[in-house]
Design an enzyme around this catalytic site. Structure first.
Site, PDB file in Angstrom:
ATOM      1  N   TRP A 146       0.809  -1.219   0.000  1.00 59.99           N
ATOM      2  CA  TRP A 146       0.000   0.000   0.000  1.00 59.99           C
ATOM      3  C   TRP A 146       0.840   1.265   0.000  1.00 59.99           C
ATOM      4  O   TRP A 146       0.320   2.353  -0.195  1.00 59.99           O
ATOM      5  CB  TRP A 146      -0.886   0.005   1.265  1.00 59.99           C
ATOM      6  N   SER A 173      -4.718  -5.052   1.161  1.00 57.61           N
ATOM      7  CA  SER A 173      -6.149  -5.023   1.485  1.00 57.61           C
ATOM      8  C   SER A 173      -6.672  -3.650   1.900  1.00 57.61           C
ATOM      9  O   SER A 173      -7.875  -3.437   1.926  1.00 57.61           O
ATOM     10  CB  SER A 173      -6.435  -6.027   2.601  1.00 57.61           C
ATOM     11  N   GLY A 222       6.901  -6.191  -0.693  1.00 56.08           N
ATOM     12  CA  GLY A 222       6.306  -6.191   0.642  1.00 56.08           C
ATOM     13  C   GLY A 222       7.321  -6.573   1.688  1.00 56.08           C
ATOM     14  O   GLY A 222       8.534  -6.416   1.493  1.00 56.08           O
ATOM     15  N   GLU A 244      10.809  -7.844  -3.916  1.00 55.73           N
ATOM     16  CA  GLU A 244      11.276  -6.509  -3.494  1.00 55.73           C
ATOM     17  C   GLU A 244      10.831  -6.353  -2.053  1.00 55.73           C
ATOM     18  O   GLU A 244       9.662  -6.089  -1.794  1.00 55.73           O
ATOM     19  CB  GLU A 244      10.613  -5.420  -4.352  1.00 55.73           C
ATOM     20  N   CYS A 278      10.422   1.710   1.630  1.00 57.13           N
ATOM     21  CA  CYS A 278      11.444   0.675   1.822  1.00 57.13           C
ATOM     22  C   CYS A 278      12.836   1.300   1.812  1.00 57.13           C
ATOM     23  O   CYS A 278      13.749   0.773   2.420  1.00 57.13           O
ATOM     24  CB  CYS A 278      11.322  -0.384   0.735  1.00 57.13           C
TER      25      CYS A 278
HETATM   26  P1  NAP Z   1       3.113  -6.872   3.644  1.00 56.55           P
HETATM   27  O1  NAP Z   1       2.312  -7.007   4.852  1.00 56.55           O
HETATM   28  O2  NAP Z   1       4.131  -7.897   3.334  1.00 56.55           O
HETATM   29  O3  NAP Z   1       2.063  -6.725   2.433  1.00 56.55           O
HETATM   30  C1  NAP Z   1       2.460  -6.594   1.091  1.00 56.55           C
HETATM   31  C2  NAP Z   1       1.528  -7.405   0.214  1.00 56.55           C
HETATM   32  O4  NAP Z   1       1.715  -8.792   0.486  1.00 56.55           O
HETATM   33  C3  NAP Z   1       0.045  -7.137   0.494  1.00 56.55           C
HETATM   34  O5  NAP Z   1      -0.656  -7.253  -0.718  1.00 56.55           O
HETATM   35  C4  NAP Z   1      -0.333  -8.265   1.453  1.00 56.55           C
HETATM   36  O6  NAP Z   1      -1.705  -8.564   1.430  1.00 56.55           O
HETATM   37  C5  NAP Z   1       0.496  -9.402   0.897  1.00 56.55           C
HETATM   38  N1  NAP Z   1       0.860 -10.432   1.864  1.00 56.55           N
HETATM   39  C6  NAP Z   1       1.162 -10.275   3.180  1.00 56.55           C
HETATM   40  N2  NAP Z   1       1.506 -11.464   3.722  1.00 56.55           N
HETATM   41  C7  NAP Z   1       1.431 -12.382   2.723  1.00 56.55           C
HETATM   42  C8  NAP Z   1       1.656 -13.791   2.655  1.00 56.55           C
HETATM   43  N3  NAP Z   1       2.058 -14.484   3.693  1.00 56.55           N
HETATM   44  N4  NAP Z   1       1.450 -14.419   1.481  1.00 56.55           N
HETATM   45  C9  NAP Z   1       1.057 -13.720   0.401  1.00 56.55           C
HETATM   46  N5  NAP Z   1       0.818 -12.403   0.397  1.00 56.55           N
HETATM   47  C10 NAP Z   1       1.019 -11.728   1.542  1.00 56.55           C
HETATM   48  O7  NAP Z   1       3.918  -5.512   3.575  1.00 56.55           O
HETATM   49  P2  NAP Z   1       3.429  -4.116   4.084  1.00 56.55           P
HETATM   50  O8  NAP Z   1       3.632  -4.065   5.551  1.00 56.55           O
HETATM   51  O9  NAP Z   1       2.110  -3.805   3.520  1.00 56.55           O
HETATM   52  O10 NAP Z   1       4.504  -3.194   3.312  1.00 56.55           O
HETATM   53  C11 NAP Z   1       5.632  -2.744   3.889  1.00 56.55           C
HETATM   54  C12 NAP Z   1       6.837  -3.609   3.588  1.00 56.55           C
HETATM   55  O11 NAP Z   1       7.089  -3.601   2.188  1.00 56.55           O
HETATM   56  C13 NAP Z   1       8.078  -3.042   4.223  1.00 56.55           C
HETATM   57  O12 NAP Z   1       8.874  -4.063   4.714  1.00 56.55           O
HETATM   58  C14 NAP Z   1       8.755  -2.326   3.061  1.00 56.55           C
HETATM   59  O13 NAP Z   1      10.115  -2.093   3.245  1.00 56.55           O
HETATM   60  C15 NAP Z   1       8.435  -3.260   1.933  1.00 56.55           C
HETATM   61  N6  NAP Z   1       8.546  -2.569   0.631  1.00 56.55           N
HETATM   62  C16 NAP Z   1       9.569  -2.925  -0.206  1.00 56.55           C
HETATM   63  C17 NAP Z   1       9.747  -2.274  -1.413  1.00 56.55           C
HETATM   64  C18 NAP Z   1      10.867  -2.624  -2.363  1.00 56.55           C
HETATM   65  O14 NAP Z   1      10.817  -2.207  -3.511  1.00 56.55           O
HETATM   66  N7  NAP Z   1      11.882  -3.359  -1.941  1.00 56.55           N
HETATM   67  C19 NAP Z   1       8.866  -1.261  -1.776  1.00 56.55           C
HETATM   68  C20 NAP Z   1       7.839  -0.930  -0.904  1.00 56.55           C
HETATM   69  C21 NAP Z   1       7.683  -1.611   0.298  1.00 56.55           C
HETATM   70  P3  NAP Z   1      -2.712  -8.030   2.586  1.00 56.55           P
HETATM   71  O15 NAP Z   1      -2.694  -6.549   2.514  1.00 56.55           O
HETATM   72  O16 NAP Z   1      -4.001  -8.609   2.199  1.00 56.55           O
HETATM   73  O17 NAP Z   1      -2.146  -8.547   3.860  1.00 56.55           O
END
Ligand code: NAP
Length: 482
Positions: A146, A173, A222, A244, A278
């Protein structure tokens, strides 16, 4: 319910979360959505698969025209898309509008360069004709976060569509309206309905989509935990994946740096996107010779930022995206302080409605505290002092992550050492880390694998097909005989 990996963030949610828009600045629920049924998911995957068989034959010039049109829509309606992002995840309206415009730039970039990136590459093979052709793979599942609800999706979708793939988007979500708006933009631009579809599903349904034989690859942006589970499933199914993931980027300042510029960039880099990027500068490592002065100016600037309504014209920082993130940040700071860290400014949630957390600086950070070991996904800067360049590099690399990094020095030998010795996917010298379509973006270590953007990004989801054509008389004869 969450399960933890190595004490890291949530890895797997057993209960599917509600798909809804809740305004992070007020806590007010704006809109909720029903999750797709299994039958509906199946229909969408079939539509993607059927569309792919035709879409892959579309000439590149036609794909390019449609992507340029998508860019125009993004540019023309940037403010509308911006207010959608702000209402769903809380970044300032100015930042959100700029994000929509950046997506337009990404679309233009791939529309104008994809043909060059995907052109056949001749191989050097004596006396023979051999070359590489980049072919699309098919339906690609994109699991997206998000925090940059438009940019993260377009930096996947623009190259994937240009390469002839079709996309299935499982967005976070809490940003369903952004997900649907993106689908609408791509359809209005002229792409067939099945070329890009949003799946309104929870994370619990991701595994079965990866397992579906019609889905050929997956990309996830994520957290580390989500990356582990998606990467493991893709491995189980022998499907290509790009991950990523999170980061805890170092921002190193040496005595020869332009101090004022470094302080300004450190503030911007730590608080960009309300501290939820990130590649935010999460660990600020300053040479002890200039540490006192840096700290004084940095704390002063951090504490004077205007925090408030993200729709407000003068607001510099809005709320965190969800109450859960607020709770996580608060708990990481509290535990770090209990372990011995010292708060220089901020340090606890703000009173009132919404998920507001102030710009925070902590120092004296013990090695075993969350501020040292984990990614803090909020506007909390961890300030470290380094004795010399060796100590700075040691601190920078003392993390399981390896996404971006920023080193500030005007000494050429120091610059070269940082470039060579920092374990990260990206090293920026005398500037903060950022993404732009022309250069690759991605991490090392637990920050993931694969690359997005540039020519590297478009080739991730292609079959690098080797072609060897034997044009000699004997060779042609042999082929005919077989
Ligand atoms: P997240 O909880 O991992 O969610 C990211 C996406 O993955 C959402 O669509 C989420 O769905 C889904 N998801 C979560 N757990 C999952 C699982 N076990 N199996 C399959 N799908 C799953 O991450 P966040 O907290 O929203 O985002 C922040 C993180 O993203 C931070 O760690 C940030 O550093 C990282 N990020 C990395 C980059 C990069 O380019 N390296 C860029 C941006 C963000 P739901 O919403 O339905 O749970």
């Amino acid at each position: 319910m969450y399960i933890y990996f190595n004490g890291a963030k949530k890895a797997y949610k057993e209960d599917t979360v509600a798909i809804s828009t809740v305004n992070p600045a007020t806590g007010e629920e704006i809109k909720t959505f029903e999750e797709l049924t299994e039958g509906e998911i199946d229909e969408k995957i079939q539509r993607a698969f059927d569309t792919f068989l035709e879409y892959r034959k579309t000439p590149l010039a036609e794909r390019s025209e449609m992507l340029l049109r998508a860019g125009e829509i993004l540019e023309d309606e940037a403010e509308h898309f911006g207010s959608l992002m702000t209402s769903e995840m809380g970044k300032t309206l100015a930042a959100a509008t700029a994000e929509a415009k950046k997506c337009a730039r990404g679309c233009r970039y791939y529309a104008e360069n994809a043909e060059r990136f995907l052109a056949d590459e001749e191989a050097e093979l004596e006396g023979a004709r051999a070359f590489v052709r980049y072919e699309p793979l098919g339906p690609v599942l994109a699991v997206m976060p998000w925090n940059f609800p438009f940019w993260q999706v377009f930096r996947f979708a623009a190259p994937a569509l240009m390469a002839g793939n079709v996309g299935l988007l499982k967005h976070a979500s809490n940003v369903p309206q952004c997900a649907l708006a993106i689908e609408d933009i791509i359809h209005r631009a002229g792409f067939p309905e099945g070329a890009f579809q949003t799946l309104l599903i929870g994370s619990g349904q991701v595994q079965s989509v990866i397992d579906d034989p019609r889905v050929r690859a997956v990309t996830l942006t994520g957290s580390e935990g989500a990356g582990r589970s998606v990467g493991a499933e893709a491995g189980e199914q022998i499907k290509p994946s790009v991950l990523e993931l999170g980061g805890s980027d170092p921002f190193i300042v040496m005595p020869s740096a332009d101090l004022e510029k470094a302080v300004g960039s450190a503030v911007t880099s730590r608080t960009l996107n309300n501290g939820q990027s990130c590649i935010n500068a999460k660990r600020i490592i300053v040479h002890e010779e200039i540490a006192d002065e840096f700290q004084r100016r940095f704390v002063e600037r951090m504490s004077s930022l205007k925090v408030g309504d993200p729709m407000g014209e003068n607001t510099e920082m809005g709320p965190l995206a969800t109450p859960q993130i607020l709770e996580d940040v608060d708990s990481q700071v509290r535990k770090s302080v209990e372990a011995g860290a010292r708060v220089l400014t901020g340090g606890k949630p703000m009173d009132g409605a919404g998920n507001f957390y102030p710009p925070t600086v902590i120092t004296n950070i013990p090695e075993e505290s969350p501020a040292y070991r984990e990614e803090i996904f909020g506007p909390v800067a961890s300030l470290f002092r380094a004795r010399d360049i060796d100590d700075a590099i040691r601190l920078a690399n003392d993390t399981t992550f390896g996404l971006g990094s920023s080193a500030w020095t005007n000494d050429a030998r120091e610059q070269e050492r940082f470039v060579n010795e920092i374990e990260a996917g990206m090293v920026y010298v005398n500037r903060m880390t950022e993404s732009t379509p022309e250069i690759p973006f991605g991490g090392a270590k637990n920050s993931g694998y694969g690359r997005e953007l540039s020519h590297y990004g478009i080739r991730e989801f292609t079959n690098i097909k080797t072609v060897w054509i034997d044009e000699s008389a004997e060779g042609a004869g042999m082929a005919a005989a077989e």
